[in-house]
Design a protein around this motif. Sequence first.
Motif, PDB file in Angstrom:
ATOM      1  N   ASP A 179     -10.527 142.708-101.670  1.00 40.64           N
ATOM      2  CA  ASP A 179     -10.794 142.147-103.692  1.00 40.64           C
ATOM      3  C   ASP A 179      -9.634 141.222-103.632  1.00 40.64           C
ATOM      4  OD1 ASP A 179      -9.825 145.243-103.235  1.00 40.64           O
ATOM      5  OD2 ASP A 179      -9.289 144.443-105.522  1.00 40.64           O
ATOM      6  N   THR A 180      -9.504 140.239-104.354  1.00 40.22           N
ATOM      7  CA  THR A 180      -8.016 139.595-104.908  1.00 40.22           C
ATOM      8  C   THR A 180      -7.672 139.754-106.462  1.00 40.22           C
ATOM      9  OG1 THR A 180      -9.776 137.431-105.218  1.00 40.22           O
ATOM     10  CG2 THR A 180      -9.343 137.405-103.166  1.00 40.22           C
ATOM     11  N   HIS A 181      -6.766 140.007-106.228  1.00 38.41           N
ATOM     12  CA  HIS A 181      -6.145 140.178-108.109  1.00 38.41           C
ATOM     13  C   HIS A 181      -6.323 139.164-108.861  1.00 38.41           C
ATOM     14  CE1 HIS A 181      -3.167 137.606-105.773  1.00 38.41           C
ATOM     15  NE2 HIS A 181      -2.558 137.211-107.095  1.00 38.41           N
TER      16      HIS A 181
ATOM     17  N   LEU B  86      -6.778 131.589-102.235  1.00 39.33           N
ATOM     18  CA  LEU B  86      -6.807 133.195-103.268  1.00 39.33           C
ATOM     19  C   LEU B  86      -6.823 133.726-102.099  1.00 39.33           C
ATOM     20  CD1 LEU B  86      -5.851 134.102-106.207  1.00 39.33           C
ATOM     21  CD2 LEU B  86      -8.421 134.209-106.231  1.00 39.33           C
ATOM     22  N   GLY B  87      -6.041 134.704-102.380  1.00 36.34           N
ATOM     23  CA  GLY B  87      -6.276 136.370-101.520  1.00 36.34           C
ATOM     24  C   GLY B  87      -5.685 136.276 -99.777  1.00 36.34           C
ATOM     25  N   SER B  88      -5.997 134.956 -99.553  1.00 32.57           N
ATOM     26  CA  SER B  88      -6.303 134.708 -97.972  1.00 32.57           C
ATOM     27  C   SER B  88      -4.743 135.282 -96.984  1.00 32.57           C
ATOM     28  CB  SER B  88      -5.409 132.996 -97.761  1.00 32.57           C
ATOM     29  OG  SER B  88      -4.098 133.003 -97.605  1.00 32.57           O
TER      30      SER B  88
ATOM     31  N   LEU C 153     -12.121 133.592 -88.784  1.00 33.46           N
ATOM     32  CA  LEU C 153     -13.050 134.228 -90.019  1.00 33.46           C
ATOM     33  C   LEU C 153     -11.735 134.384 -91.257  1.00 33.46           C
ATOM     34  CD1 LEU C 153     -14.253 136.551 -90.143  1.00 33.46           C
ATOM     35  CD2 LEU C 153     -12.424 138.552 -88.750  1.00 33.46           C
ATOM     36  N   LEU C 154     -10.786 133.863 -91.183  1.00 36.37           N
ATOM     37  CA  LEU C 154      -9.596 135.017 -92.105  1.00 36.37           C
ATOM     38  C   LEU C 154      -9.964 132.687 -93.128  1.00 36.37           C
ATOM     39  CD1 LEU C 154      -7.338 134.746 -93.964  1.00 36.37           C
ATOM     40  CD2 LEU C 154      -5.762 133.944 -92.389  1.00 36.37           C
ATOM     41  N   SER C 155      -9.843 132.183 -92.098  1.00 33.68           N
ATOM     42  CA  SER C 155     -10.782 130.773 -92.999  1.00 33.68           C
ATOM     43  C   SER C 155     -11.825 131.532 -94.094  1.00 33.68           C
ATOM     44  CB  SER C 155     -10.555 129.278 -92.499  1.00 33.68           C
ATOM     45  OG  SER C 155     -11.679 128.528 -92.964  1.00 33.68           O
ATOM     46  N   ASP C 156     -13.172 131.483 -92.882  1.00 32.97           N
ATOM     47  CA  ASP C 156     -13.965 131.928 -93.398  1.00 32.97           C
ATOM     48  C   ASP C 156     -14.306 133.252 -95.112  1.00 32.97           C
ATOM     49  OD1 ASP C 156     -15.481 130.292 -92.177  1.00 32.97           O
ATOM     50  OD2 ASP C 156     -15.642 131.751 -90.990  1.00 32.97           O
ATOM     51  N   LEU C 157     -13.150 134.543 -94.667  1.00 35.81           N
ATOM     52  CA  LEU C 157     -13.233 134.776 -95.768  1.00 35.81           C
ATOM     53  C   LEU C 157     -12.762 134.469 -96.644  1.00 35.81           C
ATOM     54  CD1 LEU C 157     -12.240 137.903 -93.875  1.00 35.81           C
ATOM     55  CD2 LEU C 157     -14.438 137.614 -94.317  1.00 35.81           C
ATOM     56  N   THR C 158     -11.467 133.378 -97.022  1.00 33.40           N
ATOM     57  CA  THR C 158     -11.167 133.068 -98.467  1.00 33.40           C
ATOM     58  C   THR C 158     -12.029 132.434 -99.132  1.00 33.40           C
ATOM     59  OG1 THR C 158      -9.144 133.470 -96.826  1.00 33.40           O
ATOM     60  CG2 THR C 158      -8.649 131.493 -99.023  1.00 33.40           C
ATOM     61  N   ASP C 159     -12.888 131.868 -98.180  1.00 31.50           N
ATOM     62  CA  ASP C 159     -13.561 130.839 -98.916  1.00 31.50           C
ATOM     63  C   ASP C 159     -15.087 130.971 -99.348  1.00 31.50           C
ATOM     64  OD1 ASP C 159     -13.826 127.624 -98.824  1.00 31.50           O
ATOM     65  OD2 ASP C 159     -15.268 127.194 -97.588  1.00 31.50           O
TER      66      ASP C 159
END
Length: 442
Positions: free
Chosen positions: A96-98, A131-133, A32-38
């Motif tokens: 959201d990422t910075h 980014l943001g992982s 899930l973390l990989s999917d979100l980061t992608d």
Amino acid sequence: MEPTITLPFSPEQQGWYEKACARIDAGRLQQLLSDLTDIHSPTGAVRDVNQFMADYMSKAGLKSEYRPMNARTGNVVGEKRGSGGGAALMLYAPIDTHLEGDASDRPWAGLTDHVDLRPAARMVGDWVYGLGSSNPKAMAATLTEVATALVEADVPLVGDLILAMADGGMPVNVSERDNAGMSGGVTHLLSRGIAPDFAIIMKPWNWVYHEEPGMGWFRLRVNGTLGYAGVPRGTPGFRSSVVPAAHVILELEQWLVDYAERNTSGVVKPHGWIAGVRAGWPERPAFPSAVTEIFFDVRINPRTSPADVRAQVAQFVADLRARRPDLDLDWEMYGSVPGGSTPPSNWIIQSARRGWEHVEERPHGVPDLLGGQTDGAALRRFGIPTARIGWPWPAEGSPESVAEGLGGMGATYVPDLLPCARKIMYAVIDTLTRTRTELGLR
């Protein structure tokens, strides 16, 4: 800090906790973390990632909904209702990422294209990069795994579990996207029907915090006159703004150090940092700029108002003018977010600390002083008692080269997340298997 209030689990609660923790799946969390980061999600443009999360929550057994704020962005909420008569507990993370993750980040985010700065996931063993992982997507993934495991364990909840992710959690202001940032997403969420009794926000650092600072943004201008490179120093009518700014920067840096010491209280040490300097035209280096601007962020203790901090900055400028009458200065405050605090005796703080101590097998004690600002301050300003809990950060031992400093906040060692997941699960079981009366609620 006073000792944590002891309230042991009943045999039934202990059984539910162990069953739920057994369902926490590190492999599923990592995927899930990989999917979100992608899924790229810069501030003000998180529609795709939160629509993905709405679908994921639904498949996990939560009643979910994507809540748009505009065509580009929105928030997501999932819910698992209990039998009734209990509290509503929200597990929350921004998403959201910075950074933008494109050429506009260069050179300000660094000159090297490190793996943690790229808006694309890469898995290496137990690590997830991108980014943001780590911040914020490790938090979103971990809270989702906690909720998923709870549902799979079929724990008989009395209260309601709410799982939410929102845009605008980064301390930025993206004007071209409806001024996104500065807790805009969670504010939208809480003013449109999401009203939990308690909240847990996951953020870095392996402690439980009951309060967090706000922030103030300031612009300090050093004024001079427009010049020309061909004139000698001492030419009447020409005053550099750039060279005097160097002196102002050194004065300001020391003031920020003193400010943090002077305004420390509770578990908050409100640091401040100079973020940038702006002057002149790169394409016109023959003409020294008439104005040099210095930008800085000052964190604000929950027991100090933005107005008070504004007054402290005003006094700094007045003192500097008095000592250096040759300096032509002006300033303004262009961003402010108050801090927020929950009484340490509140149920959710004590429950989170019990979970922390259960997993760590040691007393919680006094946490490291905190300077990081999150949406937790906004949750508390809405009157929602909120505990912040996290994991050791930054991760150590990365097999891949990552950016120095905070970089892309994008290197996550998944085993580091699992103890935090069990701590949060403890507070969830502790809170949602009791009646409102047991929790001190009406």
